[in-house]
Design an enzyme around this catalytic site. Structure first.
Site: not given
Ligand code: NAG
Length: 396
Positions: A222, A245
């Site tokens: 993430d 991310h």
């Protein structure tokens, strides 16, 4: 060398060493002497709890020493500073702390190793192994019935924190979290989890001021670093991110009443194979939140999907976003010396709020290509200026 001289030197050296130990201040608590066993199986939670109690209760500057080896920490532990008698505790960690691989054991706690109301805690070295694979498999199987999982290491309502040379691997959920903290220094820290692991953000900061993250490398599933509401005066420098991310301010604006994010600097960073590079993200919902005074500088993108992105229309599942317009005001965001490659054709995407247009966006010396050709940019409700070379051609 004469014998007398040798003895004199030896005496001096010994005396000097003894003085150094005293000067460093405080007692030493070795978890191995308090019953911790580095066999990866025996639960050593109690030794850590006891070491904290002893260190916290001692005056001076005590150190908790963790010798090499793998220590099973089966319980979620809260290191509370409310009753401490000193201005700080050092953790000197040479070993690895291992969480149980059976996620039902910790799964409903919030944080595995939680520091609350502490002042002056410093952690040097050490590996935290969250053993999250079982929980990720449960979550990605889609069968349900999985707990949300625990964060490896968390600090809440704490100040003057230093973390140096720590490694966090395979957390069930977030790796390192700071909420309500003041004056935090993270340096030479490594985070590592697979690209496919869900919600394993590297470092999350919220409601905190004066957090600096330097010379750290984050590979995860993430956000490498996520910056939540109420974060101010944050400094990030020499950061390697990817997979992951990217570095994200947000998600913001989920709540109507929310403190803003202000004075955030990211200087010298590389994003490799990430979903995003530098992102600002807000819910498409009413809110009085804001983002102000942000500098993204000296950044290299290596095949980042969305190198530069503002997304003010975040609304997962399209639920709970009446009118789908974000109340979050974005103003004064500078992108300076950003170059490299975009994995998608759109390298710059400013999707701002229809009622609160982005203002004061500044693009300066930006060069991003896609498949060796200039990439493109897309703007909605985005206002600002460009300086120097900007490629793709700016849509501001
Ligand atoms: C902005 O934050 C930095 C730390 O990242 C701090 O040194 C500086 O004083 C802050 N600026 C303002 C205007 O508060």
């Amino acid at each position: 060398m004469g014998r007398t001289l040798k003895i004199a030197l030896l005496t001096f050296t010994l005396l000097h060493c003894a003085l150094t130990i005293v000067a460093k201040g405080g007692a030493m608590y070795n978890v191995a002497k308090l019953g911790a066993i580095p066999d990866e199986k025996t639960d050593s939670s109690k030794a850590f709890v006891d070491a904290w109690a002893a260190a916290c209760g001692s005056t001076g500057r005590p150190t908790i020493h963790v010798p090499p080896g793998r220590y099973m920490i089966r319980n979620a532990i809260t290191f509370s500073g409310t009753k401490c008698k000193n201005k700080g505790v050092n953790f000197d960690i040479k070993g690895t702390l291992v969480a149980p691989s059976n996620f039902h054991i910790l799964g409903n706690s919030v944080t595995w190793l939680a520091f609350e109301y502490v002042t002056g805690v410093s952690i040097s070295g050490g590996v935290l192994d969250g053993q999250g694979a079982g929980l990720w498999a449960c979550k990605t199987s889609g069968k349900g019935g999985c707990p949300s999982g625990v964060t490896n290491l968390g600090f809440t309502n704490s100040k003057n924190i230093v973390i140096k040379g720590l490694t966090s691997v395979n957390s069930q959920l977030y790796h390192i979290v700071f909420v309500g903290c003041k004056n935090v220094k993270v340096e030479g820290t490594k985070v590592s989890a697979p690209e496919s692991s869900p919600n394993t953000d590297g470092i999350h900061v919220q409601l905190s001021t004066g957090v600096s993250i330097q010379s750290s490398s984050i590979r995860t599933g993430d956000d490498c670093i996520s910056i939540g509401a109420g974060t101010t005066n944050m400094w990030m420098e020499n950061i390697k991110c990817g997979p992951g991310h990217g570095i994200s301010i947000g998600s913001l604006g989920k709540q109507m009443n929310e403190p803003g994010v202000q004075n955030i600097t990211l200087k010298t960073a590389t994003f490799t194979g990430t979903q995003n590079g530098v992102r600002i993200k807000s819910w498409g919902r009413p809110s009085n939140g804001f983002v102000k005074d942000v500098l993204f500088q000296h950044i290299t993108m290596v095949n980042a999907q969305n190198p530069i992105i503002i997304d003010q229309n975040y609304c997962p599942g399209n639920k709970g976003c009446p009118g789908k317009v974000s109340g979050v005001r974005i103003d004064g965001i500078t992108y300076q010396d950003i170059h490299g490659t975009s994995a998608s054709p759109v390298a710059i995407h400013f999707d701002c709020s229809a009622i609160n247009h982005c203002t004061g966006l500044r693009l300066e010396d930006v060069k991003l290509t896609h498949n060796s050709k200039p990439a493109t940019s897309i703007c909605a409700f985005a206002g600002g200026l460009t300086y120097g070379l900007v490629q793709p051609k700016s849509c501001l």
